[in-house]
Design a protein around this motif. Structure first.
Motif, PDB file in Angstrom:
ATOM      1  N   THR A 187       0.832  -1.196   0.000  1.00 55.61           N
ATOM      2  CA  THR A 187       0.000   0.000   0.000  1.00 55.61           C
ATOM      3  C   THR A 187       0.872   1.254   0.000  1.00 55.61           C
ATOM      4  N   LEU A 188       0.615   2.152  -0.927  1.00 51.12           N
ATOM      5  CA  LEU A 188       1.435   3.358  -1.054  1.00 51.12           C
ATOM      6  C   LEU A 188       0.867   4.476  -0.191  1.00 51.12           C
ATOM      7  N   HIS A 189       1.733   5.144   0.557  1.00 47.09           N
ATOM      8  CA  HIS A 189       1.381   6.331   1.320  1.00 47.09           C
ATOM      9  C   HIS A 189       2.314   7.462   0.879  1.00 47.09           C
ATOM     10  N   PRO A 190       1.888   8.714   0.960  1.00 45.39           N
ATOM     11  CA  PRO A 190       2.767   9.834   0.557  1.00 45.39           C
ATOM     12  C   PRO A 190       3.788  10.173   1.639  1.00 45.39           C
ATOM     13  N   ARG A 191       4.601   9.205   2.022  1.00 47.70           N
ATOM     14  CA  ARG A 191       5.540   9.418   3.115  1.00 47.70           C
ATOM     15  C   ARG A 191       6.708   8.446   2.999  1.00 47.70           C
ATOM     16  N   VAL A 192       7.763   8.771   3.726  1.00 56.28           N
ATOM     17  CA  VAL A 192       8.858   7.839   3.919  1.00 56.28           C
ATOM     18  C   VAL A 192       8.697   7.247   5.314  1.00 56.28           C
ATOM     19  N   GLU A 193       8.805   5.935   5.415  1.00 54.77           N
ATOM     20  CA  GLU A 193       8.632   5.233   6.688  1.00 54.77           C
ATOM     21  C   GLU A 193       9.969   4.638   7.103  1.00 54.77           C
ATOM     22  N   LEU A 194      10.360   4.869   8.347  1.00 52.09           N
ATOM     23  CA  LEU A 194      11.618   4.347   8.864  1.00 52.09           C
ATOM     24  C   LEU A 194      11.313   3.491  10.081  1.00 52.09           C
ATOM     25  N   TYR A 195      11.592   2.210   9.975  1.00 49.05           N
ATOM     26  CA  TYR A 195      11.284   1.249  11.025  1.00 49.05           C
ATOM     27  C   TYR A 195      12.556   0.870  11.779  1.00 49.05           C
ATOM     28  N   PHE A 196      12.524   1.019  13.109  1.00 49.07           N
ATOM     29  CA  PHE A 196      13.620   0.539  13.936  1.00 49.07           C
ATOM     30  C   PHE A 196      13.426  -0.959  14.144  1.00 49.07           C
ATOM     31  N   CYS A 197      14.501  -1.714  14.017  1.00 52.64           N
ATOM     32  CA  CYS A 197      14.446  -3.143  14.278  1.00 52.64           C
ATOM     33  C   CYS A 197      15.784  -3.564  14.875  1.00 52.64           C
ATOM     34  N   GLU A 198      15.882  -4.806  15.244  1.00 57.66           N
ATOM     35  CA  GLU A 198      17.114  -5.272  15.869  1.00 57.66           C
ATOM     36  C   GLU A 198      18.290  -5.127  14.895  1.00 57.66           C
ATOM     37  N   GLY A 199      19.278  -4.363  15.314  1.00 54.81           N
ATOM     38  CA  GLY A 199      20.482  -4.221  14.506  1.00 54.81           C
ATOM     39  C   GLY A 199      20.485  -3.052  13.544  1.00 54.81           C
ATOM     40  N   GLY A 200      19.381  -2.288  13.454  1.00 52.85           N
ATOM     41  CA  GLY A 200      19.419  -1.167  12.524  1.00 52.85           C
ATOM     42  C   GLY A 200      18.065  -0.638  12.134  1.00 52.85           C
ATOM     43  N   TYR A 201      17.929  -0.300  10.847  1.00 51.93           N
ATOM     44  CA  TYR A 201      16.736   0.349  10.327  1.00 51.93           C
ATOM     45  C   TYR A 201      16.331  -0.302   9.007  1.00 51.93           C
ATOM     46  N   VAL A 202      15.026  -0.194   8.722  1.00 54.89           N
ATOM     47  CA  VAL A 202      14.498  -0.532   7.407  1.00 54.89           C
ATOM     48  C   VAL A 202      13.610   0.624   6.971  1.00 54.89           C
ATOM     49  N   GLY A 203      13.884   1.187   5.808  1.00 54.22           N
ATOM     50  CA  GLY A 203      13.093   2.289   5.296  1.00 54.22           C
ATOM     51  C   GLY A 203      12.232   1.846   4.126  1.00 54.22           C
ATOM     52  N   ILE A 204      10.995   2.366   4.078  1.00 55.47           N
ATOM     53  CA  ILE A 204      10.077   2.075   2.971  1.00 55.47           C
ATOM     54  C   ILE A 204       9.592   3.397   2.405  1.00 55.47           C
ATOM     55  N   SER A 205       9.701   3.561   1.098  1.00 55.57           N
ATOM     56  CA  SER A 205       9.213   4.785   0.460  1.00 55.57           C
ATOM     57  C   SER A 205       8.745   4.455  -0.948  1.00 55.57           C
ATOM     58  N   PRO A 206       7.708   5.159  -1.422  1.00 55.22           N
ATOM     59  CA  PRO A 206       7.202   4.906  -2.780  1.00 55.22           C
ATOM     60  C   PRO A 206       8.157   5.449  -3.831  1.00 55.22           C
ATOM     61  N   ILE A 207       8.256   4.735  -4.941  1.00 59.17           N
ATOM     62  CA  ILE A 207       9.043   5.203  -6.087  1.00 59.17           C
ATOM     63  C   ILE A 207       8.126   5.201  -7.311  1.00 59.17           C
ATOM     64  N   GLU A 208       8.681   5.135  -8.498  1.00 59.27           N
ATOM     65  CA  GLU A 208       7.856   5.184  -9.696  1.00 59.27           C
ATOM     66  C   GLU A 208       7.199   3.835  -9.968  1.00 59.27           C
ATOM     67  N   SER A 209       6.189   3.860 -10.840  1.00 61.65           N
ATOM     68  CA  SER A 209       5.521   2.646 -11.345  1.00 61.65           C
ATOM     69  C   SER A 209       4.779   1.876 -10.266  1.00 61.65           C
ATOM     70  N   GLY A 210       4.317   2.570  -9.208  1.00 59.57           N
ATOM     71  CA  GLY A 210       3.530   1.919  -8.181  1.00 59.57           C
ATOM     72  C   GLY A 210       4.303   0.975  -7.283  1.00 59.57           C
ATOM     73  N   ARG A 211       5.611   1.075  -7.269  1.00 58.84           N
ATOM     74  CA  ARG A 211       6.442   0.216  -6.417  1.00 58.84           C
ATOM     75  C   ARG A 211       6.935   0.994  -5.203  1.00 58.84           C
ATOM     76  N   VAL A 212       7.409   0.245  -4.213  1.00 58.38           N
ATOM     77  CA  VAL A 212       8.084   0.868  -3.084  1.00 58.38           C
ATOM     78  C   VAL A 212       9.516   0.357  -3.029  1.00 58.38           C
ATOM     79  N   ASN A 213      10.381   1.192  -2.485  1.00 60.83           N
ATOM     80  CA  ASN A 213      11.765   0.791  -2.248  1.00 60.83           C
ATOM     81  C   ASN A 213      11.909   0.426  -0.782  1.00 60.83           C
TER      82      ASN A 213
END
Length: 383
Positions: A187-213
Motif C-alpha cells: 500500500t502506497l502512502h505519501p511518506r517515507v517510513e523508517l522502522y527501527f528493528c534489531e540491529g538497525g533500520y528498514v526504510g520504505i518509500s514509494p518510487i515510480e511505477s507503483g512500487r516501493v523501495n
C-alpha cells in the motif's frame, strides 16, 4: 602508452556522474570510470529531498520530467519496535525515484556534455607523480590500461581503490550491511517510513511505477544466519518490528532489484581528501536517520567541481585546490554529520520506547529533528 586526460572521476554514481557532468560543461576533458555496467540497481533510500531537487535542477534535470508515475512524499514516519510512531512533515515535497533511472539520466546528461564514460573498469592503483599529475592503473576485462590526468576525484563510495588508505581503516566501530529491494503490492502512502528493528533500520518509500523501495542498514552481526538472499534478510529483520512485518507481508519483492553491500562503517568526520578529493559516500557515510545522503552527494560534487575547475584552469595551485575544497567541505558537512550521529545515538537508547509520547508532548520536536539532519537549500537552482 598512457591515455592522457584532464580529470578522472572514479565512480559513476550520483556524486561522480554529477561532478563529471559539471567539469565537462566547463570544457575539461573528463573521464568517468566505474567497476559496474549501467544501468544497475544500487543500495539507496531512493528519496529525493527538496535540497536534492534543487541540485538536480541546477544540473538541468527537472524533477517533474524524471519519469511518469514518480511518487511524491510530504511527511516522514518513524516506527519503533514496540509499535509507537513519530510523524513529522517534511520541509517541502520530496520525491521517490529509483537509482536505476536517476543514474541513467545523469549519465545521459554527462555524455551530452562531453564526458567519456568507461564502465566495467576496476582501478587497481593510483599514484601521484613528481609534477603533481596522477597516474591511474585500471583493468578492463583482460586488458590493462594506464591513464594520466591532472586531477583525480574519488566518488567510489565506501569501496576504495586498492592501496588507498583511509582514517576509517583503523576504527573499531560496528560494521553494517546495506540492502535494498523493490516491492510491488505494498500500500502506497505519501511518506517515507523508517522502522527501527534489531540491529538497525528498514526504510520504505514509494518510487515510480507503483512500487516501493525497501532499504535497510543492519549490523553485520544481526544478519548473520538470517538468510542468504536480500528478501530473506529483510523479512528476518522485520520479525523484531511487527508493523514492519505487516507492511512487508502486503507485497512481494520485484525480481532483479535486490542489492547488498558490506562492510559499511558510519563516519565520525568528513574525509574530503586523501591523496585526491573525495565526494559523496567516499567523503562520509551518513546514518540512515539523516535522510539527506543524496543532497550531500550532489552538494559535494558541486563544491569539488568548482574548486577542481579553478585548479584545471590555472587560477589556483595544487595546495590551494586541496586546502580550499577541504575547508569548504568540512564547513558544509561536519555539523550535519555530528547532529546525525547524536540523533542516531539517542534513537538506539534504551529509552526509545518513550519517544513517541515525548513527541506528542512537544509538538515541534519531530519537525526540529527532521530539519536538524538536513542541509538547507542554497538557492543555486534558481540562479
Amino acid at each position: 602508452m598512457a591515455v592522457e586526460t584532464d580529470v578522472i572521476v572514479i565512480g559513476a554514481g550520483v556524486s561522480g556522474t554529477s561532478c563529471a557532468l559539471q567539469l565537462a560543461r566547463q570544457g575539461h576533458r573528463t573521464l568517468l570510470l566505474d567497476r559496474q555496467h549501467f544501468p544497475r540497481h544500487k543500495t539507496c533510500g531512493e528519496f529525493l529531498s527538496p535540497e536534492t531537487k534543487e541540485m538536480l535542477e541546477y544540473l538541468g534535470i527537472r524533477h517533474d520530467r524524471l519519469a511518469i508515475g514518480t511518487s511524491i512524499m510530504d511527511h516522514a514516519m518513524i516506527i519503533m519496535p514496540h509499535g509507537g510512531a513519530i510523524t513529522a512533515p517534511l520541509p517541502g515535497q520530496a520525491y521517490g525515484f529509483s537509482r536505476y533511472e536517476l543514474d541513467r539520466l545523469l549519465q545521459q546528461h554527462a555524455m551530452r556534455a562531453g564526458a567519456d564514460i568507461v564502465t566495467g573498469t576496476t582501478v587497481t592503483h593510483i599514484r601521484q607523480l613528481a609534477d603533481q599529475r596522477y597516474e591511474v592503473d585500471a583493468k578492463q576485462g583482460n586488458e590493462r590500461v594506464r591513464y594520466v590526468a591532472r586531477a583525480v576525484i574519488g566518488a567510489h563510495g565506501t569501496k576504495k581503490p586498492r592501496g588507498v588508505a583511509s582514517a576509517d581503516d583503523e576504527r573499531d566501530d560496528p560494521v553494517y550491511v546495506g540492502l535494498k529491494s523493490h516491492f510491488q503490492g505494498v500500500t502506497l502512502h505519501p511518506r517515507v517510513e523508517l522502522y527501527f528493528c534489531e540491529g538497525g533500520y528498514v526504510g520504505i518509500s514509494p518510487i515510480e511505477s507503483g512500487r516501493v523501495n525497501v532499504a535497510a542498514l543492519l549490523t553485520l552481526k544481526s544478519v548473520q544466519g538470517s538468510g542468504k538472499s536480500v528478501p530473506e534478510i529483510l523479512r528476518s529483520a522485520s520479525h523484531t518490528n511487527k508493523r514492519l512485518a505487516d507492511r512487508m507481508a502486503e507485497g512481494e519483492p520485484v525480481p532483479g532489484t535486490q542489492v547488498s553491500i558490506a562492510p559499511l562503517r558510519l563516519s565520525d568526520l568528513p574525509e574530503p581528501w586523501s591523496q585526491y578529493p573525495h565526494i559523496g559516500d567516499a567523503m562520509m557515510m551518513l546514518p540512515p536517520l539523516c535522510g539527506d545522503g543524496m543532497s550531500v552527494a550532489l552538494r559535494s560534487s558541486r563544491l569539488c567541481a568548482d574548486w577542481t575547475g579553478k585548479y584545471l584552469d590555472g587560477d589556483i595551485h595544487f595546495d590551494e585546490w586541496k586546502n580550499q575544497y577541504s575547508l569548504e567541505a568540512n564547513a558544509a558537512f561536519t555539523q550535519l554529520l555530528r547532529r546525525a550521529r547524536r540523533i542516531q545515538s539517542l534513537a538506539f537508547a534504551r529509552t526509545n520506547r518513550f519517544y513517541p509520547a515525548i513527541a506528542r508532548m512537544i509538538p515541534g520536536l519531530a519537525t526540529y529533528l527532521v530539519k536538524a539532519t538536513r542541509l538547507s537549500e542554497t538557492g543555486i537552482g534558481t540562479r
